[in-house]
Enzyme design. Structure first.
Site, PDB file in Angstrom:
ATOM      1  CB  SER A  51       7.186  47.222  35.348  1.00 32.27           C
ATOM      2  OG  SER A  51       6.114  46.584  34.668  1.00 32.27           O
ATOM      3  CD  GLU A 107       9.622  39.829  31.157  1.00 30.70           C
ATOM      4  OE1 GLU A 107       8.489  40.120  31.576  1.00 30.70           O
ATOM      5  OE2 GLU A 107       9.852  38.852  30.438  1.00 30.70           O
ATOM      6  CG  ASP A 114       6.261  27.211  28.095  1.00 35.41           C
ATOM      7  OD1 ASP A 114       5.143  26.703  28.291  1.00 35.41           O
ATOM      8  OD2 ASP A 114       6.431  28.387  27.736  1.00 35.41           O
ATOM      9  CG  PHE A 119       9.184  34.782  20.271  1.00 36.14           C
ATOM     10  CD1 PHE A 119       9.688  33.668  20.914  1.00 36.14           C
ATOM     11  CD2 PHE A 119       8.731  35.846  21.030  1.00 36.14           C
ATOM     12  CE1 PHE A 119       9.733  33.625  22.299  1.00 36.14           C
ATOM     13  CE2 PHE A 119       8.766  35.811  22.408  1.00 36.14           C
ATOM     14  CZ  PHE A 119       9.275  34.690  23.045  1.00 36.14           C
ATOM     15  CG  HIS A 164       5.825  44.132  32.143  1.00 31.26           C
ATOM     16  ND1 HIS A 164       6.558  44.272  33.305  1.00 31.26           N
ATOM     17  CD2 HIS A 164       6.320  43.031  31.521  1.00 31.26           C
ATOM     18  CE1 HIS A 164       7.462  43.300  33.378  1.00 31.26           C
ATOM     19  NE2 HIS A 164       7.341  42.537  32.312  1.00 31.26           N
TER      20      HIS A 164
HETATM   21  P1  FAD Z   1      -0.635  28.646  33.815  1.00 29.81           P
HETATM   22  O1  FAD Z   1      -1.399  29.775  34.374  1.00 29.81           O
HETATM   23  O2  FAD Z   1      -0.410  27.465  34.692  1.00 29.81           O
HETATM   24  O3  FAD Z   1      -1.390  28.200  32.475  1.00 29.81           O
HETATM   25  C1  FAD Z   1      -0.788  27.285  31.579  1.00 29.81           C
HETATM   26  C2  FAD Z   1      -1.875  26.546  30.775  1.00 29.81           C
HETATM   27  O4  FAD Z   1      -2.551  25.620  31.605  1.00 29.81           O
HETATM   28  C3  FAD Z   1      -2.977  27.434  30.211  1.00 29.81           C
HETATM   29  O5  FAD Z   1      -3.372  26.898  28.976  1.00 29.81           O
HETATM   30  C4  FAD Z   1      -4.097  27.350  31.236  1.00 29.81           C
HETATM   31  O6  FAD Z   1      -5.384  27.563  30.663  1.00 29.81           O
HETATM   32  C5  FAD Z   1      -3.932  25.929  31.738  1.00 29.81           C
HETATM   33  N1  FAD Z   1      -4.234  25.801  33.179  1.00 29.81           N
HETATM   34  C6  FAD Z   1      -3.842  26.662  34.161  1.00 29.81           C
HETATM   35  N2  FAD Z   1      -4.240  26.232  35.369  1.00 29.81           N
HETATM   36  C7  FAD Z   1      -4.905  25.065  35.157  1.00 29.81           C
HETATM   37  C8  FAD Z   1      -5.524  24.146  36.029  1.00 29.81           C
HETATM   38  N3  FAD Z   1      -5.512  24.333  37.345  1.00 29.81           N
HETATM   39  N4  FAD Z   1      -6.105  23.041  35.455  1.00 29.81           N
HETATM   40  C9  FAD Z   1      -6.074  22.845  34.122  1.00 29.81           C
HETATM   41  N5  FAD Z   1      -5.486  23.708  33.239  1.00 29.81           N
HETATM   42  C10 FAD Z   1      -4.898  24.796  33.757  1.00 29.81           C
HETATM   43  N6  FAD Z   1       8.328  31.550  31.173  1.00 29.81           N
HETATM   44  C11 FAD Z   1       9.466  31.197  31.814  1.00 29.81           C
HETATM   45  O7  FAD Z   1       9.904  30.040  31.685  1.00 29.81           O
HETATM   46  N7  FAD Z   1      10.160  32.084  32.586  1.00 29.81           N
HETATM   47  C12 FAD Z   1       9.730  33.350  32.783  1.00 29.81           C
HETATM   48  O8  FAD Z   1      10.380  34.113  33.486  1.00 29.81           O
HETATM   49  C13 FAD Z   1       8.525  33.760  32.148  1.00 29.81           C
HETATM   50  N8  FAD Z   1       8.028  35.001  32.323  1.00 29.81           N
HETATM   51  C14 FAD Z   1       6.809  35.339  31.781  1.00 29.81           C
HETATM   52  C15 FAD Z   1       6.257  36.580  32.065  1.00 29.81           C
HETATM   53  C16 FAD Z   1       5.029  36.956  31.553  1.00 29.81           C
HETATM   54  C17 FAD Z   1       4.459  38.297  31.900  1.00 29.81           C
HETATM   55  C18 FAD Z   1       4.324  36.056  30.692  1.00 29.81           C
HETATM   56  C19 FAD Z   1       3.015  36.462  30.098  1.00 29.81           C
HETATM   57  C20 FAD Z   1       4.870  34.825  30.399  1.00 29.81           C
HETATM   58  C21 FAD Z   1       6.101  34.435  30.941  1.00 29.81           C
HETATM   59  N9  FAD Z   1       6.654  33.173  30.719  1.00 29.81           N
HETATM   60  C22 FAD Z   1       7.836  32.814  31.338  1.00 29.81           C
HETATM   61  C23 FAD Z   1       5.993  32.220  29.816  1.00 29.81           C
HETATM   62  C24 FAD Z   1       5.054  31.266  30.572  1.00 29.81           C
HETATM   63  O9  FAD Z   1       5.778  30.475  31.483  1.00 29.81           O
HETATM   64  C25 FAD Z   1       4.358  30.376  29.548  1.00 29.81           C
HETATM   65  O10 FAD Z   1       3.443  31.147  28.802  1.00 29.81           O
HETATM   66  C26 FAD Z   1       3.706  29.128  30.097  1.00 29.81           C
HETATM   67  O11 FAD Z   1       3.302  28.314  28.986  1.00 29.81           O
HETATM   68  C27 FAD Z   1       2.456  29.371  30.931  1.00 29.81           C
HETATM   69  O12 FAD Z   1       2.751  29.922  32.139  1.00 29.81           O
HETATM   70  P2  FAD Z   1       1.556  30.443  33.099  1.00 29.81           P
HETATM   71  O13 FAD Z   1       2.173  30.859  34.355  1.00 29.81           O
HETATM   72  O14 FAD Z   1       0.703  31.391  32.378  1.00 29.81           O
HETATM   73  O15 FAD Z   1       0.777  29.054  33.277  1.00 29.81           O
END
Ligand code: FAD
Length: 279
Positions: free
Chosen positions: A7, A9, A100, A207, A257
């Protein structure tokens, strides 16, 4: 064995020129027949309309599109509306993230973590969406430690994710180790490595430091030694990334990806060099 998932992005362009350029990029990349194109989403909904427009355009071209959706800075109502719009337009694939908070934006929103968003999507829309989540073989930069991060990854899977895409990395062992640790916890969904082709090395270094992706020292030093020799940077970067992709696929990765950054060149070269075939 299941068909590999390859895929690509994109990010939603901001200007009419960017939109036109992405159309041309897509025309070239569509020839590779990726399983789907995903489109990022700015935290707090800053690209809400542009993500939707880009996804609908991809879909209208007869290609599969998966919008990203991040929950930080958003309300349930807001996220619910976005999901309804995707549903009404026949979108069935989504990448669910925390996102973020942009600096200066104080309002965290109603969901703190991606697992809460995944639960919300399942609660609101049942099995309508195939849900992808993010994975971090080298550990998310804000995680307390590796094991905590792994446990948090598992929460997203248990909330209803179907597959995961990793943050990019340049160390295949980190990926294999992560997948093994997931399997030990009973987490066996496809975890697709995210691949960042290398064009501008100094930008990539900056980055990477922010998003917690480690660039091996030997590789970094060699790249730095090329100074402004763009051709050598490109050639060595391609060799390195292609070699890692070969190792990942030979070691059982379920696909790749590509973070194309709205450019066709490097992704196409890598794809062809690796002889990837989605179907
Ligand atoms: P989470 O899974 O919520 O994790 C974030 C942090 O919190 C981690 O340190 C985790 O250990 C901790 N955590 C998670 N759940 C809990 C819980 N229940 N209790 C306590 N701690 C917890 N960003 C964007 O803004 N837009 C995008 O379109 C985008 N696309 C992305 C696509 C991919 C494939 C990847 C890998 C990243 C992308 N990001 C994007 C970046 C991403 O949003 C950031 O890395 C963000 O900091 C974490 O998102 P996450 O969904 O992994 O968060």
């Amino acid at each position: 064995m299941a068909q590999p998932i390859y895929s690509i992005e994109f990010f939603p362009p901001k200007t009419p020129e960017g939109v036109a350029k992405l159309r041309e990029t897509r025309r070239q990349l569509a020839l590779l027949k990726p399983r789907f194109f995903s489109v990022t989403f700015g935290a707090g909904g800053s690209t809400r309309d542009r993500t939707l427009e880009t996804v609908l355009e991809i879909q209208a071209e007869g290609l599969a599109a998966a919008p990203h959706l991040s929950c930080v800075g958003s309300t349930r109502d807001n996220l619910g509306e976005i999901l309804e719009t995707y549903k009404a337009n026949g979108i069935r694939h989504i990448v669910a993230l925390r996102g973020d908070l942009p600096s200066g934006m104080a309002e965290p929103g109603e969901f703190r973590y991606a697992n809460e968003l995944v639960s919300f999507i399942r609660q609101e829309t049942g099995d309508w969406f195939q849900i992808e989540v993010a994975a971090y073989p080298e550990t998310h930069p804000q995680a307390r430690n590796y094991r905590d991060d792994l446990a948090n990854f598992k929460r997203k899977v248990e909330a209803g994710a179907n597959a995961a895409i990793t943050q990019y990395f340049y160390n295949a062992d980190a990926y294999f180790n992560f997948v093994e640790d997931c399997a030990r916890l009973g987490v066996t969904l496809p975890i697709v490595p995210g691949i960042m082709p290398i064009s501008n090395f100094s930008q990539l270094s900056r980055f990477s430091a922010a998003c917690g992706a480690e660039i091996p020292r030997w590789f970094s030093r060699k790249m730095e030694s090329y100074l402004d020799d763009v051709e050598s940077i490109r050639a060595f970067g391609l060799d390195f990334v292609a070699g890692m992709c070969e190792r990942l696929l030979a070691g059982g990765a379920p696909g790749l990806h590509f973070y194309a950054l709205n450019q066709a060149g490097l992704t196409t070269t890598l794809w062809q060099r690796l002889g990837l075939q989605s179907e």
